[in-house]
Design a protein around this motif. Structure first.
Motif, short mmCIF file in Angstrom:
data_model
loop_
_atom_site.label_atom_id
_atom_site.label_comp_id
_atom_site.label_asym_id
_atom_site.label_seq_id
_atom_site.Cartn_x
_atom_site.Cartn_y
_atom_site.Cartn_z
N GLY A 170 5.00 -7.30 -7.14
CA GLY A 170 6.02 -6.28 -7.00
C GLY A 170 5.86 -5.42 -5.77
N GLY A 171 5.16 -5.93 -4.77
CA GLY A 171 4.91 -5.20 -3.55
C GLY A 171 3.58 -4.48 -3.52
N ALA A 172 2.89 -4.42 -4.66
CA ALA A 172 1.63 -3.68 -4.73
C ALA A 172 0.52 -4.30 -3.89
CB ALA A 172 1.17 -3.58 -6.19
N VAL A 173 0.67 -5.57 -3.51
CA VAL A 173 -0.35 -6.23 -2.71
C VAL A 173 -0.57 -5.52 -1.37
CG1 VAL A 173 1.23 -7.86 -1.57
CG2 VAL A 173 -1.17 -8.50 -1.91
N ALA A 174 0.43 -4.80 -0.89
CA ALA A 174 0.30 -4.10 0.39
C ALA A 174 -0.52 -2.82 0.30
CB ALA A 174 1.69 -3.78 0.94
N ASP A 175 -0.86 -2.40 -0.92
CA ASP A 175 -1.59 -1.14 -1.12
C ASP A 175 -3.10 -1.40 -1.04
OD1 ASP A 175 -2.62 1.29 -1.85
OD2 ASP A 175 -1.75 1.31 -3.87
N ALA A 176 -3.67 -1.07 0.10
CA ALA A 176 -5.10 -1.30 0.31
C ALA A 176 -5.97 -0.41 -0.56
CB ALA A 176 -5.45 -1.08 1.77
N LEU A 177 -5.40 0.66 -1.12
CA LEU A 177 -6.18 1.60 -1.93
C LEU A 177 -6.00 1.36 -3.43
CD1 LEU A 177 -5.53 4.89 0.07
CD2 LEU A 177 -7.43 3.27 0.30
N SER A 178 -5.26 0.33 -3.80
CA SER A 178 -5.02 0.07 -5.21
C SER A 178 -6.32 -0.17 -5.96
CB SER A 178 -4.11 -1.16 -5.36
OG SER A 178 -3.95 -1.49 -6.73
N ARG A 179 -6.39 0.39 -7.18
CA ARG A 179 -7.55 0.16 -8.05
C ARG A 179 -7.24 -0.88 -9.11
NH1 ARG A 179 -11.33 1.21 -5.16
NH2 ARG A 179 -12.67 1.12 -7.01
N ASP A 180 -6.03 -1.42 -9.09
CA ASP A 180 -5.61 -2.43 -10.05
C ASP A 180 -6.39 -3.72 -9.78
OD1 ASP A 180 -4.12 -4.70 -11.16
OD2 ASP A 180 -2.49 -3.30 -11.53
N THR A 181 -7.07 -4.23 -10.79
CA THR A 181 -7.90 -5.43 -10.59
C THR A 181 -7.07 -6.64 -10.21
OG1 THR A 181 -7.85 -5.89 -12.98
CG2 THR A 181 -9.73 -4.64 -12.13
N ASN A 182 -5.82 -6.71 -10.70
CA ASN A 182 -4.95 -7.82 -10.34
C ASN A 182 -4.59 -7.77 -8.85
OD1 ASN A 182 -4.78 -8.90 -12.98
ND2 ASN A 182 -3.22 -7.39 -13.51
N ARG A 187 -5.38 -9.64 -3.27
CA ARG A 187 -5.68 -9.25 -1.90
C ARG A 187 -6.91 -9.98 -1.39
NH1 ARG A 187 -3.56 -4.65 0.76
NH2 ARG A 187 -5.54 -4.54 1.89
N ALA A 188 -7.94 -10.05 -2.22
CA ALA A 188 -9.17 -10.75 -1.82
C ALA A 188 -8.89 -12.23 -1.60
CB ALA A 188 -10.26 -10.55 -2.87
N TYR A 189 -8.04 -12.79 -2.44
CA TYR A 189 -7.66 -14.20 -2.29
C TYR A 189 -6.97 -14.43 -0.95
CZ TYR A 189 -5.22 -18.60 -3.16
OH TYR A 189 -4.73 -19.88 -3.05
N LEU A 190 -5.97 -13.62 -0.64
CA LEU A 190 -5.22 -13.78 0.60
C LEU A 190 -6.10 -13.54 1.82
CD1 LEU A 190 -1.88 -12.07 -0.45
CD2 LEU A 190 -2.33 -14.52 -0.26
N GLU A 191 -7.00 -12.58 1.72
CA GLU A 191 -7.93 -12.33 2.82
C GLU A 191 -8.84 -13.54 3.03
OE1 GLU A 191 -9.69 -8.76 1.40
OE2 GLU A 191 -8.03 -7.48 2.08
N ALA A 192 -9.24 -14.18 1.93
CA ALA A 192 -10.09 -15.37 2.04
C ALA A 192 -9.34 -16.53 2.67
CB ALA A 192 -10.62 -15.76 0.66
#
Length: 222
Positions: A170-182, A187-192
């Motif tokens: 829902g767009g939350a992937v762009a939030d670098a400060l998110s504490r949501d584990t999902n 984000r870690a997946y895409l960075e990898a």
């Protein structure tokens, strides 16, 4: 434009490009009756997975996260005679429902469902020394996505595809400060994906009956 219009467009496109399909409709209905969460891919997304497998010329597909077997049915239908799809599911109840759906779709022998947490099932699969997979579809717990990517790389042939669902959140992937584990997981997946020299990839943002999300598609280079 919002959810109502996205759903209306999906309904139109599904009727035009997919049509009625008893096995798939029953897979959704039986999953609902069994109380499974309605989080399977949409019909349009299922058709996309089918087409990716077809274009890939896939003979072997690995799926991480079976749920009710809806996406497994789509991808298995793309396989040639003798093709094989292994789907991993943590929940025995979900796997039971999926097995019934796969059987009704006439895909017994093509689809193999393995019950157990992917973190345990993937190392066991690797120990078997299987023939490399042509395509991997990841649609399970988002916190596990980075680890699933590592195993997918070990199990996929050069030129193979690794596809991951629900990576936009829902767009939350762009939030670098998110504490949501999902969110942190995807984000870690895409960075990898971005950091790995063996991969080239992109993300396709999607809207439709499933809301606003996206698919990551990566190709293994070597």
């Amino acid at each position: 434009m919002g959810q109502a219009q996205w759903t209306e467009v999906d309904t139109f496109l599904d009727s035009l490009l997919i049509g009625e399909d008893d096995a798939l409709a029953e897979a959704v209905a039986s999953s609902e009756r069994a109380g499974l969460p309605p989080i399977q891919v949409s019909a349009a997304q299922g058709k996309l997975l089918y087409l990716l497998a077809k274009v890939q010329g896939a003979r072997r597909v690995l799926e991480i996260g079976t749920l009710g077997g809806y996406s497994a049915i789509w991808m298995a239908r793309a396989l040639p005679a003798g093709g094989h799809l292994i789907s991993m599911e943590a929940s025995p109840r979900h796997a039971e429902v999926a097995s019934g759906n796969v059987a009704r779709a006439g895909l017994v022998g093509t689809v193999e469902i393995r019950v157990g947490r992917a973190a345990e099932s993937l190392p066991k699969l690797a120990e078997e020394g299987p023939e490399p997979f042509d395509m991997v579809f990841i649609d399970a717990d988002k916190a596990g996505y980075p680890a699933y990517l590592e195993w997918a790389l070990k199990l996929t042939r050069p030129g193979g595809l690794i596809v991951a669902d629900n990576v936009v959140r829902g767009g939350a992937v762009a939030d670098a400060l998110s504490r949501d584990t999902n969110v942190r997981g995807v984000r870690a997946y895409l960075e990898a994906v971005a950091a790995n020299p063996r991969l080239e990839g992109t993300v396709v943002q999607t809207v439709g009956v499933k809301g606003y999300d996206g698919l990551s598609i990566a190709r293994v280079l070597e």
